[in-house]
Design a protein around this motif. Structure first.
Motif, PDB file in Angstrom:
ATOM      1  N   PRO A 101       0.793  -1.231   0.000  1.00  0.00           N
ATOM      2  CA  PRO A 101       0.000   0.000   0.000  1.00  0.00           C
ATOM      3  C   PRO A 101       0.822   1.275   0.000  1.00  0.00           C
ATOM      4  O   PRO A 101       0.436   2.265  -0.628  1.00  0.00           O
ATOM      5  N   ARG A 104       1.720   1.718  -3.522  1.00  0.00           N
ATOM      6  CA  ARG A 104       0.638   1.578  -4.487  1.00  0.00           C
ATOM      7  C   ARG A 104       0.997   0.525  -5.527  1.00  0.00           C
ATOM      8  O   ARG A 104       0.926   0.755  -6.745  1.00  0.00           O
ATOM      9  N   GLY A 258       2.016  -2.034 -10.657  1.00  0.00           N
ATOM     10  CA  GLY A 258       1.547  -0.830  -9.989  1.00  0.00           C
ATOM     11  C   GLY A 258       2.455   0.357 -10.221  1.00  0.00           C
ATOM     12  O   GLY A 258       3.282   0.373 -11.143  1.00  0.00           O
ATOM     13  N   ASP A 289      -2.450   4.989 -13.771  1.00  0.00           N
ATOM     14  CA  ASP A 289      -3.415   5.187 -12.686  1.00  0.00           C
ATOM     15  C   ASP A 289      -4.183   6.492 -12.789  1.00  0.00           C
ATOM     16  O   ASP A 289      -4.877   6.887 -11.853  1.00  0.00           O
ATOM     17  N   ALA A 310      -3.810  -0.567 -10.505  1.00  0.00           N
ATOM     18  CA  ALA A 310      -4.343   0.711 -10.041  1.00  0.00           C
ATOM     19  C   ALA A 310      -5.795   0.588  -9.596  1.00  0.00           C
ATOM     20  O   ALA A 310      -6.256   1.365  -8.749  1.00  0.00           O
ATOM     21  N   PHE A 313      -6.214   0.226  -5.850  1.00  0.00           N
ATOM     22  CA  PHE A 313      -6.020   1.405  -5.014  1.00  0.00           C
ATOM     23  C   PHE A 313      -6.967   2.554  -5.363  1.00  0.00           C
ATOM     24  O   PHE A 313      -7.286   3.372  -4.500  1.00  0.00           O
ATOM     25  N   GLU A 314      -7.411   2.614  -6.622  1.00  0.00           N
ATOM     26  CA  GLU A 314      -8.249   3.726  -7.070  1.00  0.00           C
ATOM     27  C   GLU A 314      -9.727   3.369  -7.140  1.00  0.00           C
ATOM     28  O   GLU A 314     -10.578   4.263  -7.198  1.00  0.00           O
TER      29      GLU A 314
END
Length: 345
Positions: A101, A104, A258, A289, A310, A313-314
């Motif tokens: 994390p 990312r 990522g 991303d 991505a 996380f997005e």
């Protein structure tokens, strides 16, 4: 809008379990009432195929083709399922997906886990398919003849797919990347080209390559792809290299994807643009991303882009945001279409 609230709960789960729940939810939804972002300025043609927009789902997200229509409902112009092998296989031992994390990023060592191509193709055939469907094929880990495995996969996928991708770039199947070089690559591409001819149907053949290549290897792949009739290159897969990382899982073995992959992916896109003389369409993957990053890849020579890590996380709105953002940037800079912007940087 709900994703920031849901993400802590998803991140509290094992990464592979969270992924499975996401696929199940998207399959149940089925994209009802929604489809690819479609605007005239975003439409493009690659390898003889028309795309509503250039934002695609990368292979590896929906390996078995269980949520094809759900992903189109998120706004993707194309969805690529797989990697599918001739026989079902469990892949590598768990745990095998690790979130990073702070970076990312994701590290995975899945190893082509899938239920086999024969189980997935009926789902692909039954899907409504609001956009272009790609089927990504590979060889079983214990195959005695990997070229035959690829030919089998291409032949079966060609009857259903809009395009077929040969994946020889995964770092998680021992020896697989050896097929990217020399006579082995020429033999593989010739067999795949013959296998995709099903009556009058001859879907485009894409080749997915690794980012961990030197200049000589890049030139060899580009030359073979041009000589053997490959229709596009997907650049690139996960990397075995390790830039500076901060997360606790940074030392896990496997392929890294990522945000930390972005710089290498940009470099390889430029390398293959040069090596092919811009004679082959390029599809850029790795660290995309945002609309700004996707637009930069298009300006650098990518005809299409693909997303995977991505999304973790997005959230599920990312494809729609990127496609809409691309339309805004194209208009701002005076381009009439995606194709007009390709390679203009």
């Amino acid at each position: 809008m709900l994703f920031p609230l849901l993400r802590p709960a998803l991140f509290a789960l094992d990464a592979e379990r969270a992924h499975g729940l996401t696929i199940t939810a998207l399959a149940a939804w089925g994209g009802r009432g929604r489809g690819p972002v479609d605007a005239p300025i975003l439409r493009s043609s690659v390898a003889g195929l028309d795309f509503a927009n250039p934002v695609g789902l990368a292979a590896g997200v929906d390996k078995d083709g269980r949520a094809i229509d759900g992903f189109f409902g998120l706004g993707f112009g194309s969805v690529e399922i797989g990697t599918l092998t001739p026989l079902a296989q469990p892949g590598n031992a768990k745990p095998r997906i690790f979130r990073l994390p702070q970076d990312r990023a994701i590290i995975n060592r899945l190893g082509f886990n899938n239920g086999g191509i024969d189980a997935a193709l009926p789902r692909a055939a039954a899907a409504a398919r609001a956009g272009r469907l790609g089927i990504n094929v590979g060889a079983n880990k214990d195959a005695s003849d990997r070229v035959r495995d690829y030919a089998t996969g291409v032949e079966k996928a060609a009857a259903i797919a809009d395009y077929v991708t040969i994946n020889i770039s995964s770092p998680n199947t021992p020896g697989l990347r050896d097929l990217q070089h020399g006579a082995a690559l020429t033999e593989l591409l010739a067999a795949a080209d013959a296998a995709r001819r099903i009556g009058d149907k001859r879907p485009p053949l894409f080749l997915k390559v690794a980012p961990d290549l030197n200049a000589r290897e890049i030139d060899g792949i580009a030359r073979a792809a041009l000589d053997q009739g490959v229709d596009a290159l997907i650049v690139s897969n996960t990397t075995l290299s390790r830039p500076s990382l901060r997360s606790s899982n940074a030392k896990e073995p496997g392929g890294l994807s990522g945000a930390p992959l972005a710089a290498l992916a940009r470099t390889r896109l430029a390398n293959f643009r040069t090596a092919t003389g811009a004679a082959l369409p390029l599809i850029s993957v790795g660290g995309i991303d945002s609309a700004d990053e996707a637009y930069a890849r298009i300006r650098a020579g990518a005809s299409l882009v693909q997303l995977y890590s991505a999304l973790v996380f997005e959230g599920p709105g990312l494809a729609r945001r990127i496609a809409q953002g691309l339309a805004e940037r194209l208009k701002r800079d005076g381009f009439a279409s995606v194709g007009d912007a390709v390679g203009t940087a």
